[in-house]
Design a protein around this motif. Structure first.
Motif, PDB file in Angstrom:
ATOM      1  N   LEU A  57      24.203   6.186 -13.624  1.00 59.16           N
ATOM      2  CA  LEU A  57      23.197   7.063 -13.017  1.00 59.16           C
ATOM      3  C   LEU A  57      22.269   6.213 -12.181  1.00 59.16           C
ATOM      4  N   GLU A  58      21.836   6.754 -11.075  1.00 54.81           N
ATOM      5  CA  GLU A  58      20.826   6.063 -10.296  1.00 54.81           C
ATOM      6  C   GLU A  58      19.603   6.960 -10.182  1.00 54.81           C
ATOM      7  N   VAL A  59      18.461   6.361 -10.377  1.00 54.30           N
ATOM      8  CA  VAL A  59      17.219   7.075 -10.081  1.00 54.30           C
ATOM      9  C   VAL A  59      16.624   6.413  -8.854  1.00 54.30           C
ATOM     10  N   VAL A  60      16.423   7.217  -7.817  1.00 58.98           N
ATOM     11  CA  VAL A  60      16.014   6.672  -6.527  1.00 58.98           C
ATOM     12  C   VAL A  60      14.583   7.114  -6.238  1.00 58.98           C
ATOM     13  N   TYR A  61      13.744   6.143  -5.921  1.00 61.55           N
ATOM     14  CA  TYR A  61      12.349   6.439  -5.586  1.00 61.55           C
ATOM     15  C   TYR A  61      12.162   6.221  -4.092  1.00 61.55           C
ATOM     16  N   HIS A  62      11.679   7.240  -3.398  1.00 57.36           N
ATOM     17  CA  HIS A  62      11.352   7.065  -1.982  1.00 57.36           C
ATOM     18  C   HIS A  62       9.845   6.970  -1.842  1.00 57.36           C
ATOM     19  N   LEU A  63       9.408   5.825  -1.368  1.00 54.55           N
ATOM     20  CA  LEU A  63       7.973   5.595  -1.231  1.00 54.55           C
ATOM     21  C   LEU A  63       7.595   5.538   0.240  1.00 54.55           C
ATOM     22  N   SER A  64       6.372   5.894   0.520  1.00 53.89           N
ATOM     23  CA  SER A  64       5.872   5.677   1.875  1.00 53.89           C
ATOM     24  C   SER A  64       4.385   5.428   1.790  1.00 53.89           C
TER      25      SER A  64
ATOM     26  N   ARG B 261       0.804  -1.219   0.000  1.00 53.40           N
ATOM     27  CA  ARG B 261       0.000   0.000   0.000  1.00 53.40           C
ATOM     28  C   ARG B 261       0.841   1.275   0.000  1.00 53.40           C
ATOM     29  N   PHE B 262       1.852   1.310  -0.850  1.00 47.74           N
ATOM     30  CA  PHE B 262       2.663   2.529  -0.922  1.00 47.74           C
ATOM     31  C   PHE B 262       1.920   3.550  -1.766  1.00 47.74           C
ATOM     32  N   ASP B 263       1.025   4.267  -1.122  1.00 43.87           N
ATOM     33  CA  ASP B 263       0.179   5.183  -1.879  1.00 43.87           C
ATOM     34  C   ASP B 263       0.855   6.520  -2.112  1.00 43.87           C
ATOM     35  N   MET B 264       1.942   6.787  -1.427  1.00 35.00           N
ATOM     36  CA  MET B 264       2.571   8.092  -1.600  1.00 35.00           C
ATOM     37  C   MET B 264       3.996   7.958  -2.118  1.00 35.00           C
ATOM     38  N   LEU B 265       4.269   8.684  -3.175  1.00 32.78           N
ATOM     39  CA  LEU B 265       5.636   8.767  -3.685  1.00 32.78           C
ATOM     40  C   LEU B 265       6.226  10.046  -3.114  1.00 32.78           C
ATOM     41  N   ASN B 266       7.218   9.908  -2.258  1.00 35.29           N
ATOM     42  CA  ASN B 266       7.757  11.093  -1.617  1.00 35.29           C
ATOM     43  C   ASN B 266       8.683  11.865  -2.530  1.00 35.29           C
ATOM     44  N   CYS B 267       9.544  11.113  -3.214  1.00 30.07           N
ATOM     45  CA  CYS B 267      10.611  11.820  -3.901  1.00 30.07           C
ATOM     46  C   CYS B 267      11.198  10.945  -4.997  1.00 30.07           C
ATOM     47  N   ILE B 268      11.583  11.570  -6.072  1.00 29.47           N
ATOM     48  CA  ILE B 268      12.411  10.885  -7.070  1.00 29.47           C
ATOM     49  C   ILE B 268      13.702  11.685  -7.188  1.00 29.47           C
ATOM     50  N   SER B 269      14.815  11.047  -6.994  1.00 29.23           N
ATOM     51  CA  SER B 269      16.089  11.760  -7.077  1.00 29.23           C
ATOM     52  C   SER B 269      16.974  11.060  -8.096  1.00 29.23           C
ATOM     53  N   GLY B 270      17.766  11.839  -8.740  1.00 24.58           N
ATOM     54  CA  GLY B 270      18.769  11.264  -9.610  1.00 24.58           C
ATOM     55  C   GLY B 270      20.140  11.442  -8.968  1.00 24.58           C
ATOM     56  N   VAL B 271      20.956  10.415  -9.050  1.00 23.99           N
ATOM     57  CA  VAL B 271      22.317  10.542  -8.521  1.00 23.99           C
ATOM     58  C   VAL B 271      23.283  10.150  -9.634  1.00 23.99           C
ATOM     59  N   ASP B 272      24.255  10.991  -9.835  1.00 26.31           N
ATOM     60  CA  ASP B 272      25.224  10.726 -10.896  1.00 26.31           C
ATOM     61  C   ASP B 272      26.489  10.151 -10.266  1.00 26.31           C
ATOM     62  N   TYR B 273      26.803   8.914 -10.584  1.00 28.74           N
ATOM     63  CA  TYR B 273      28.041   8.320 -10.090  1.00 28.74           C
ATOM     64  C   TYR B 273      29.085   8.422 -11.190  1.00 28.74           C
ATOM     65  N   PHE B 274      29.852   9.460 -11.112  1.00 30.91           N
ATOM     66  CA  PHE B 274      30.876   9.687 -12.124  1.00 30.91           C
ATOM     67  C   PHE B 274      31.934  10.569 -11.502  1.00 30.91           C
ATOM     68  N   GLN B 275      33.168  10.148 -11.607  1.00 35.16           N
ATOM     69  CA  GLN B 275      34.250  10.939 -11.041  1.00 35.16           C
ATOM     70  C   GLN B 275      34.979  11.627 -12.189  1.00 35.16           C
ATOM     71  N   PRO B 276      34.788  12.940 -12.322  1.00 34.17           N
ATOM     72  CA  PRO B 276      35.408  13.610 -13.485  1.00 34.17           C
ATOM     73  C   PRO B 276      36.933  13.615 -13.417  1.00 34.17           C
ATOM     74  N   ASP B 277      37.454  13.582 -12.222  1.00 35.51           N
ATOM     75  CA  ASP B 277      38.915  13.621 -12.086  1.00 35.51           C
ATOM     76  C   ASP B 277      39.476  12.222 -12.334  1.00 35.51           C
ATOM     77  N   PRO B 278      40.238  12.014 -13.416  1.00 36.39           N
ATOM     78  CA  PRO B 278      40.686  10.642 -13.724  1.00 36.39           C
ATOM     79  C   PRO B 278      41.570  10.045 -12.636  1.00 36.39           C
ATOM     80  N   ALA B 279      42.278  10.899 -11.887  1.00 35.34           N
ATOM     81  CA  ALA B 279      43.145  10.358 -10.832  1.00 35.34           C
ATOM     82  C   ALA B 279      42.322   9.722  -9.733  1.00 35.34           C
ATOM     83  N   LYS B 280      41.229  10.386  -9.391  1.00 38.82           N
ATOM     84  CA  LYS B 280      40.391   9.863  -8.323  1.00 38.82           C
ATOM     85  C   LYS B 280      39.488   8.745  -8.813  1.00 38.82           C
ATOM     86  N   ALA B 281      39.222   8.740 -10.118  1.00 31.66           N
ATOM     87  CA  ALA B 281      38.235   7.803 -10.649  1.00 31.66           C
ATOM     88  C   ALA B 281      38.601   6.362 -10.343  1.00 31.66           C
TER      89      ALA B 281
END
Lengths: 177, 400, 402
Positions: free
Chosen positions: A81-88, A52-72
Motif C-alpha cells: 500500500l502507498e499513502v501519498v501526501y501532496h503538499l504545497s 514552508r509547506f503550510d498546506m496539505l492538499n491531499c492524502i491518497s491511498g494506492v493499493d498495489y495488488f494484482q488480484p489476478d494471479p496470471a497478471k500478478a
C-alpha cells in the motif's frame, strides 16, 4: 515545481535513513519516507523556512495488488500500500509529494489494518483526509482524533478501494451483487 | 474582532438543557444531502458534527475501470454546478501524464469555457446564499442569467449541466459559428445586472448584519484546514492557482491579464466600481467570502472577453480528443486546478495500460466543509445556515 | 341593522339574524381574503422575480389557483406525527385562526359598518391579535418536532417583544382623538388627506413606520418570519402539519396581515375617508345616497388595507431574514424607544397646539374637520357662546357623557 531545492538536502541530512528514496525523474518528483518518521518529516517541512509547506492538499491511498494471479507475475511490483501526501505552500508556491510504503496487512495477517502515524496534529485538514483513506483504503492512523468512516456507513465492512475488495452480497436487505 | 466574540458572551448568560438536532440530510439549507448534527443550547449551537457520504457514487472506484476519456462524464457529476471546470481539471491531469501539447486555439476555448463555468457556478453560489439568508428573489435573478450561460454551453456541446465538453486532448468540438457574438452580447447585458445583485445582497443592511463578523476564518486556520478558492482568498491569503499553480495549468492563462481577488489594506482589486467593504465586516467572515465570489464574476467576465479576442486572433486547430483506448505511460501525476469552489485536484496512477491503476479526486468542498465544526461552535442556529452557505459547498463533489 | 329587523320580528330573532349576517360577511372576508392574498402573493412574487406566477387555473391570470390549492388541501391526508400531543396538535390551527378572525369583528369597514360596535375597539384588536401566537406556540409544542419547537419559542419571544411598541404606536392616535373607538377615529379623519392622522404632525408620521414594522413582525412576515424560517427551521411551527390544518395557519396569517393593515388604515390613513372627500356630500344627504357613500368608503378602506398587504408582500420578496437576536434588538433598541419618543413628541405637539397641515392647507369649504374629540369642540363652542369658562363646560359635558 520543486526541482531539488535546498530543503531536500536538509531533509536528507536531517532524517538520514528515514528518507528511503528520492525520485526526481517522475513528472511529479516524490520523496519516500519511512512510516515511523512521517510526522516528524511533515512537521519539519511545515516549519522549515526554506520549505514552508503550510498546506496539505491531499492524502491518497494506492493499493498495489494484482488480484489476478496470471497478471500478478507481470505486474512488476510486490503487493503493498502507498499513502501519498501532496503538499504545497501558499508562501513559496512549491509543491512536494511524499510517499509512505506500507504492507497491505499488518504482520501479513489479512484483516489486520496496516498502521501509520497520523499527521492531523500537523495540518488539521489531515483529519478528514485520513478518515477517508481509512474508510476506503483501510489504513489505520495512530493518534488520529476520531478515526471513523466518513463516506461509507459506520457499519460497512471492508475497504472498497482495495483491489481485492468484493461488494457484500447484501447490506441491510439491499442486494449488493 | 469585537463582533466575532459577541456570541460567546451570550452563551455564558444562561445555560439550559442541550438539544440534539439533526439538520439534514433533508433540509433546505444544507445544499444537498449534508447532515449536520447540532447540539444546541436554546438558539446557541454548542457543537456541530457534519456527516457526509449520502451522495457517494464510488467515482474513484469507477475510474479504475474506465479509460480517462470514459471517466469524463463522471467528473461532470462531481461538482455538477461547474462541470466544465471539473472536465478541465481531469483533462489537464491526463494531458500532463501524456505530455500532450495543446494547440493554441483549444487553450483559448478552454479559458473561455472555464471562466463562463466559473460565472455560472458563482451565480448559483450567490443565489443560494440569498436563500440561506431567507431572501428568495436574488436566487431567481441569478438563475435567469445562469440559464443564458447554460444556453451558450448547450450550443457548444449539446448539454447544459453535465457537459463533458473539455476532454483530454482538447475539446469535443470547435465553437459554433456566431457563438462568440452571442457570448459577447450576453456579457454586455450581464454586467449591469451585477449591480442589481449588489443592491439586493452585498450592500443590503440586513445582509450585512447577517454575514459581517459571522464565521470568521483566520488566515492560519484557512490554510491549516486546506481551504481553497474563495474561502481561502476571503481570509486574505493571496493564492490563486491560475497564477500560482503549476506550469501545465498557468500556461493556459499566458497572456491574460487578471488580478487575484484578495483584500489588501481594506480594499479589493477593482472594487472602485463596487460597494466598499462595510465597517462591520471582518476579514475572513461570510461577507468577505461572498464578496470575493462576486468580484470573481467580474474578473471572469474580463478574462472571457480577453479570451474571445485571443481566440479570434489565433489560428490552427482546436485540438482533438485522444482516442478512447490510448495507452497511458507508466507513472503518476497530480494536478490541481482553480475551480470555482476551490482547488480541485486529480491524482492519476498508471501502470502502463489504457485504464488508470488508481484515480483520486481531491475535492475542494471536502476540505472547505471540514471547517464547519470549528466555525459553528458557539454561533446561533441561524448562523449555521449562513456559515455553511458561505462555504458554497456542492455535495456531489464532497462525496464523489 | 338589528333595529331594522326588529320591526318585523322579536328582538332576539333580530339580534340573531344580525349576528349571523355579520358572521357570514366576515367569514367571506376571511375566506375570500385569504384566497385573494395567496393568489396575489404568488402573482406579485412572480412578477418581482421575473416570472409569471400562476397563469393557467381559471383562465388568464390563474385567478382560481388558490381555490384549486384549497381543494387539493382539503383532499390531503390529515397527518399527525406519532410523537405529537394529538389533542393540542389538532387544536392549534383553530387557536391560531379564531383570534385572527375575531379581530375582524371590531374592525370597521366604513362608518358604522362594523360587526361589533364597541368603544374600546383599538384595545380589543391589539389584545386579540396577540392571542394568535398561542396557536403557533401550541403547534410548535404539540408537533413533537424540534424544529417546530424552535419555531414556537421564537414566535413567543418575538410577539411578546413586539406587542410593546405596537401598543405604544396604537395609543398615539387614541390620545389624539380621545377615543378608543375605531369608528370615531375614522370619522374624525374625514375630509382631505391632510386630515389623516399620519400627516397630523411629524411624530405621527414617524410612528406610522414604527407601527408598520411592528405590525409586520407581529404577523410573522419576512423579514421577521423567524417562526417558519424555511432555511433554518425547515418550516418552523408548521413543519408537521398537512392539508387543511396547515392551510388554517395561512388563512390566519393572511387575515392578520389584512387586519393590521386595516388597523393602520383606520389609525393613520383616514380609514374609509379618501384622500379627496368626493362622497362627503352624499353622506350628508342621507338615505340611499348614504349607503352608496358608505359602500364607496368600504371599498376605499379595503383598498388601503390591501395596499398595506401588498407592501408586506413586496418587503417579503426583497429582504433577507433577520436573526433572532437582531429581531429582538430591533424591537427593544429601536422600535420601543422610537415609539416612546413619538408618543411624547405627539403629546407635546398637541399640548403646545402646534398647527397640523390641515390647519392651513385644507381647501375644504365646509371647514376643517378637526382631529379632536367632538365633545371637546362642542365644549369650547358652548363656552364661547354662554360665556362660562371652558373648563366648567368641559366638566359638565363629561358628566353628561357618563
Amino acid at each position: 515545481m520543486s526541482e531539488g531545492p535546498q530543503f531536500l538536502d536538509a531533509l536528507k541530512s536531517r532524517f538520514g535513513d528515514h528518507i528511503r528514496g528520492v525520485n526526481l525523474d517522475n513528472i511529479d518528483p516524490w520523496v519516500e519516507v519511512a512510516p515511523e518518521a512521517i510526522v516528524e518529516v511533515c512537521r519539519f517541512l511545515k516549519t522549515d523556512p526554506d520549505a514552508r509547506f503550510d498546506m496539505l492538499n491531499c492524502i491518497s491511498g494506492v493499493d498495489y495488488f494484482q488480484p489476478d494471479p496470471a497478471k500478478a507475475k507481470r505486474a512488476g511490483f510486490e503487493p503493498h500500500l502507498e499513502v501519498v501526501y501532496h503538499l504545497s505552500s501558499t508562501i513559496t508556491k512549491h509543491t512536494l509529494v511524499l510517499k509512505v510504503i506500507l504492507p497491505r496487512w499488518k504482520d501479513d495477517q489479512p484483516g489486520q489494518l496496516p498502521e501509520l502515524d497520523s499527521v492531523a496534529g500537523v495540518w488539521r485538514t489531515a483529519d478528514w483526509h485520513e478518515r477517508e483513506v481509512f474508510d476506503l483504503m483501510g489504513v489505520y492512523f495512530r493518534g488520529h482524533p476520531g478515526l471513523k468512516r466518513i463516506l461509507l456507513p459506520e457499519d460497512w465492512e471492508g475497504h472498497p478501494l482495495r483491489k481485492d475488495y468484493e461488494l457484500p452480497l447484501e447490506y441491510h436487505g439491499i442486494r449488493g451483487r | 474582532m469585537a463582533t466575532a466574540n459577541r456570541e460567546q458572551i451570550i452563551e455564558l448568560d444562561v445555560r439550559t438543557d442541550e438539544l440534539l438536532v439533526n439538520m439534514g440530510p433533508q433540509h433546505p439549507s444544507t445544499h444537498g444531502v449534508l447532515r449536520l448534527v447540532l447540539k444546541t443550547d436554546g438558539e446557541i449551537v454548542t457543537h456541530v458534527e457534519p456527516h457526509i457520504g449520502y451522495l457517494h457514487r464510488c467515482a474513484e472506484k469507477i475510474g479504475e475501470n474506465l479509460t480517462p476519456r470514459q471517466w469524463i462524464p463522471y467528473t461532470d457529476r462531481m461538482d455538477y454546478l461547474a462541470a466544465m471546470n471539473m472536465n478541465l481539471g481531469w483533462s489537464l491531469c491526463v494531458e500532463k501524464l501524456l505530455g500532450y501539447e495543446l494547440p493554441e486555439k483549444a487553450r483559448h476555448i478552454r479559458v473561455i469555457i472555464a471562466e463562463l463555468g466559473r460565472i455560472a457556478s458563482h451565480l448559483v453560489g450567490m443565489g443560494t446564499y440569498g436563500l440561506d439568508l431567507g431572501t428568495f428573489s436574488p436566487f431567481l435573478y441569478a438563475f435567469r442569467e445562469r440559464e443564458k450561460i447554460l444556453d451558450l454551453f448547450e450550443e457548444v456541446c449539446g448539454a447544459r449541466l453535465t457537459n463533458s465538453y473539455i476532454t483530454p486532448g482538447g475539446v469535443t468540438g470547435d465553437l459554433p459559428a456566431g457563438w462568440l457574438e452571442k457570448c459577447e452580447a450576453f456579457l454586455d447585458q450581464f454586467v449591469p445586472v451585477i449591480t442589481e445583485y449588489h443592491t439586493l445582497l452585498t450592500t443590503n443592511a440586513i445582509f450585512i448584519q447577517r454575514t459581517a463578523g459571522i464565521g470568521v476564518i483566520s488566515r492560519e486556520m484557512a490554510i491549516d484546514y486546506g481551504c481553497t478558492g474563495p474561502v481561502l482568498r476571503g481570509s486574505g491569503v493571496d493564492h490563486d492557482l491560475r497564477r500560482d499553480g503549476e506550469e501545465r495549468y498557468t500556461e493556459m492563462y499566458d497572456g491574460y491579464a487578471f488580478e487575484v481577488i484578495v483584500e489588501k489594506d481594506g480594499h479589493y482589486p477593482r472594487d472602485h466600481d463596487y460597494p466598499p467593504v462595510p465597517p462591520e465586516a471582518v476579514l475572513g467572515d461570510c461577507w468577505h467570502r461572498f464578496y470575493v465570489r462576486m468580484l470573481e464574476v467580474m474578473q471572469a467576465i474580463d478574462i472571457v472577453r480577453e479570451g474571445i479576442e485571443f481566440y479570434r486572433a489565433s489560428s490552427g486547430d482546436w485540438g482533438h480528443p485522444i482516442k478512447l483506448n490510448t495507452k497511458l505511460p507508466k507513472g503518476e501525476v497530480y494536478l490541481e486546478t482553480e475551480c470555482p469552489r476551490g482547488q480541485m485536484g486529480f491524482y492519476l496512477v498508471s501502470d502502463g495500460s489504457a485504464i488508470p491503476w488508481r484515480v483520486r479526486a481531491r475535492s475542494s468542498c471536502f476540505c472547505n466543509l471540514s471547517v464547519t465544526e470549528e466555525l459553528c461552535r458557539g454561533c446561533l442556529l441561524a448562523d449555521v445556515a449562513a456559515i455553511v452557505g458561505s462555504l458554497d459547498i456542492v455535495m456531489g463533489e464532497i462525496d464523489r | 341593522m338589528a333595529e331594522f329587523f326588529a320591526q318585523y320580528m322579536p328582538a332576539w330573532g333580530a339580534y340573531l339574524l344580525t349576528a349571523l349576517i355579520s358572521v357570514a360577511l366576515l367569514l367571506a372576508v376571511v375566506g375570500l381574503g385569504a384566497l385573494f392574498f395567496i393568489w396575489a402573493e404568488r402573482k406579485v412574487a412572480g412578477r418581482i422575480q421575473d416570472r409569471l406566477g400562476p397563469t393557467r387555473t381559471g383562465g388568464k391570470f390563474g385567478w382560481l389557483q388558490s381555490l384549486a390549492d384549497g381543494i387539493k388541501l382539503i383532499t390531503k391526508e390529515d397527518l399527525a406525527p406519532a410523537d405529537a400531543d394529538r389533542l393540542l396538535f389538532r387544536l392549534a390551527p383553530y387557536v391560531s385562526l379564531a383570534p385572527s378572525y375575531a379581530a375582524l369583528l371590531a374592525l370597521p369597514f366604513a362608518d358604522g359598518w362594523v360587526g361589533w360596535e364597541i368603544n374600546t375597539s383599538v384595545f380589543f384588536l391589539l389584545a386579540i391579535l396577540g392571542l394568535e401566537v398561542f396557536g403557533v406556540i401550541l403547534a410548535g409544542y404539540a408537533s413533537g418536532s424540534k424544529w417546530s419547537l424552535f419555531g414556537g419559542m421564537r414566535q413567543a419571544a418575538q410577539v411578546v417583544s413586539y406587542e410593546v411598541p405596537l401598543g405604544m404606536c396604537g395609543v398615539i392616535p387614541v390620545f389624539l382623538c380621545g377615543t378608543m373607538s375605531l369608528t370615531t377615529i375614522g370619522n374624525m379623519q374625514a375630509g382631505w388627506a391632510t386630515n389623516w392622522l399620519i400627516f397630523h404632525d411629524p411624530f405621527t408620521f414617524m410612528v406610522f413606520w414604527v407601527y408598520f414594522t411592528c405590525a409586520v413582525a407581529s404577523v410573522n412576515r419576512a423579514p421577521f418570519d423567524l417562526a417558519e424560517a424555511e432555511s433554518e427551521l425547515v418550516a418552523g411551527f408548521h413543519t408537521e402539519y398537512s392539508g387543511l390544518r396547515w392551510s388554517f395557519f395561512f388563512m390566519a396569517e393572511y387575515n392578520s396581515m389584512f387586519v393590521v393593515s386595516g388597523l393602520a388604515a383606520v389609525l393613520f390613513f383616514g380609514g374609509w375617508n379618501g384622500p379627496v372627500p368626493i362622497f362627503a356630500s352624499w353622506k350628508a344627504a342621507g338615505g340611499g345616497w348614504e349607503i352608496v357613500a358608505d359602500l364607496a368608503g368600504c371599498l376605499n378602506f379595503i383598498g388601503k388595507a390591501v395596499l398595506g398587504v401588498m407592501v408586506m408582500i413586496w418587503v417579503r420578496w426583497t429582504l433577507p431574514r433577520l436573526r433572532i437576536d437582531q429581531v429582538i434588538t430591533t424591537c427593544l433598541k429601536y422600535c420601543v424607544p422610537l415609539a416612546a419618543f413619538c408618543f411624547v413628541g405627539a403629546l407635546a405637539w398637541q399640548l403646545a397646539s402646534l398647527p397640523s397641515p390641515n390647519d392651513w392647507l385644507s381647501p375644504d369649504p365646509a371647514g376643517r374637520a378637526a382631529v379632536r374629540e367632538p365633545w371637546v369642540e362642542r365644549a369650547e363652542d358652548g363656552a364661547e357662546r354662554s360665556g362660562t369658562s371652558g373648563a366648567e363646560e368641559l366638566a359638565r359635558l363629561a358628566e353628561d357623557k357618563r
